[in-house]
Write an enzyme that holds these catalytic residues in place. Structure first.
Site, short mmCIF file in Angstrom:
data_model
loop_
_atom_site.label_atom_id
_atom_site.label_comp_id
_atom_site.label_asym_id
_atom_site.label_seq_id
_atom_site.Cartn_x
_atom_site.Cartn_y
_atom_site.Cartn_z
CG ASN A 45 -0.48 -0.27 2.51
OD1 ASN A 45 0.51 -0.97 2.67
ND2 ASN A 45 -1.11 0.30 3.52
CD GLU B 288 -1.47 4.65 4.52
OE1 GLU B 288 -1.03 5.51 5.32
OE2 GLU B 288 -2.15 3.68 4.88
CB CYS C 250 -5.29 -1.39 -1.62
SG CYS C 250 -6.61 -0.70 -0.62
CD GLU D 32 -5.17 -6.09 -1.09
OE1 GLU D 32 -4.67 -4.93 -1.04
OE2 GLU D 32 -5.82 -6.59 -0.17
CB CYS E 6 -10.67 -3.07 0.94
SG CYS E 6 -10.09 -2.33 -0.60
CB CYS F 67 -8.64 -4.81 -3.31
SG CYS F 67 -7.48 -3.45 -3.01
N1 THU Z 1 -5.28 -1.54 2.51
C1 THU Z 1 -4.72 -2.37 1.58
O1 THU Z 1 -3.59 -2.15 1.12
N2 THU Z 1 -5.47 -3.41 1.15
C2 THU Z 1 -6.71 -3.72 1.60
O2 THU Z 1 -7.36 -4.60 1.06
C3 THU Z 1 -7.26 -2.99 2.74
C4 THU Z 1 -6.60 -1.71 3.06
C5 THU Z 1 -4.51 -0.37 2.95
C6 THU Z 1 -5.09 0.95 2.52
C7 THU Z 1 -4.54 1.87 3.56
O3 THU Z 1 -3.23 2.28 3.16
C8 THU Z 1 -4.42 1.00 4.81
O4 THU Z 1 -4.45 -0.33 4.35
C9 THU Z 1 -5.53 1.22 5.83
O5 THU Z 1 -6.78 1.12 5.25
#
Ligand code: THU
Length: 160
Positions: free
Chosen positions: A62, A64, A73, A75, A112, A115
């Site tokens: 991920n 940010e 994210c 994925e 999530c 994704c």
């Molecule tokens: N996140 C992911 O990388 N994948 C997911 O399927 C769920 C959330 C990340 C997004 C964000 O940077 C952090 O986790 C918190 O939501």
């Protein structure tokens, strides 16, 4: 009116030790990717690794952003890179792991909704199921034989 029941099946492995050698290797690549996450805001590091039918392994973490919705994210970072680099290859398996910088995640962390939708696009496009393995930092690993199990009633090109 009739009731429609939707069933999904998951398989749960007690730990990574129970996984087949190739999946364990894929999960360790996801852990390596997770350790490279850029997550200064959520403090929640996620790593994903996927293996293609040409043998290539693609990873992502991920990423940010101070403008929160601009982040991505793990994925989708991985799957879009795979699509960009090997547009003709099929995705065979995907491993995902998530670790909080504040506490130990011991239960499997599923991808999530956004994704799931992104992975569904590739599963539908390639007409081949993608095996998805997901875990926290430690503990059990959940496996879905197909993205379809994680996103019933998928919205895909057939609905357009
Ligand atoms: N996140 C992911 O990388 N994948 C997911 O399927 C769920 C959330 C990340 C997004 C964000 O940077 C952090 O986790 C918190 O939501």
């Amino acid at each position: 009116m009739k009731e429609v029941k939707i069933e999904s099946t998951l398989y749960v492995y007690e730990s990574i030790e129970e996984l087949a050698v190739d999946v364990k290797e894929l999960m360790s690549k996801a852990v390596e990717a997770r350790n490279k996450a850029y997550a200064p805001y959520s403090k929640f590091n996620v790593g994903a690794a996927l293996i293609l039918d040409n043998g290539e392994i693609i990873t992502g973490s991920n990423q940010e952003n101070a403008s929160y919705p601009s982040g991505l994210c793990a994925e989708r970072t991985a799957i879009y890179y795979a699509g960009a680099k090997y547009p003709k290859a099929n995705i065979v398996k995907m491993a995902i792991t998530a670790a909080s910088q504040n506490q130990k995640t011991t239960a499997p962390i599923p991808p999530c909704g956004a994704c799931r939708q992104a992975i569904a696009e590739y599963e539908v496009k390639q007409e081949q199921a993608i095996e998805i393995y997901f875990m926290g930092e430690t503990g059990s690993v959940a496996k879905s034989n197909s993205l379809a199990n994680l996103l019933p009633l998928v919205f895909d090109k057939s609905k357009l």
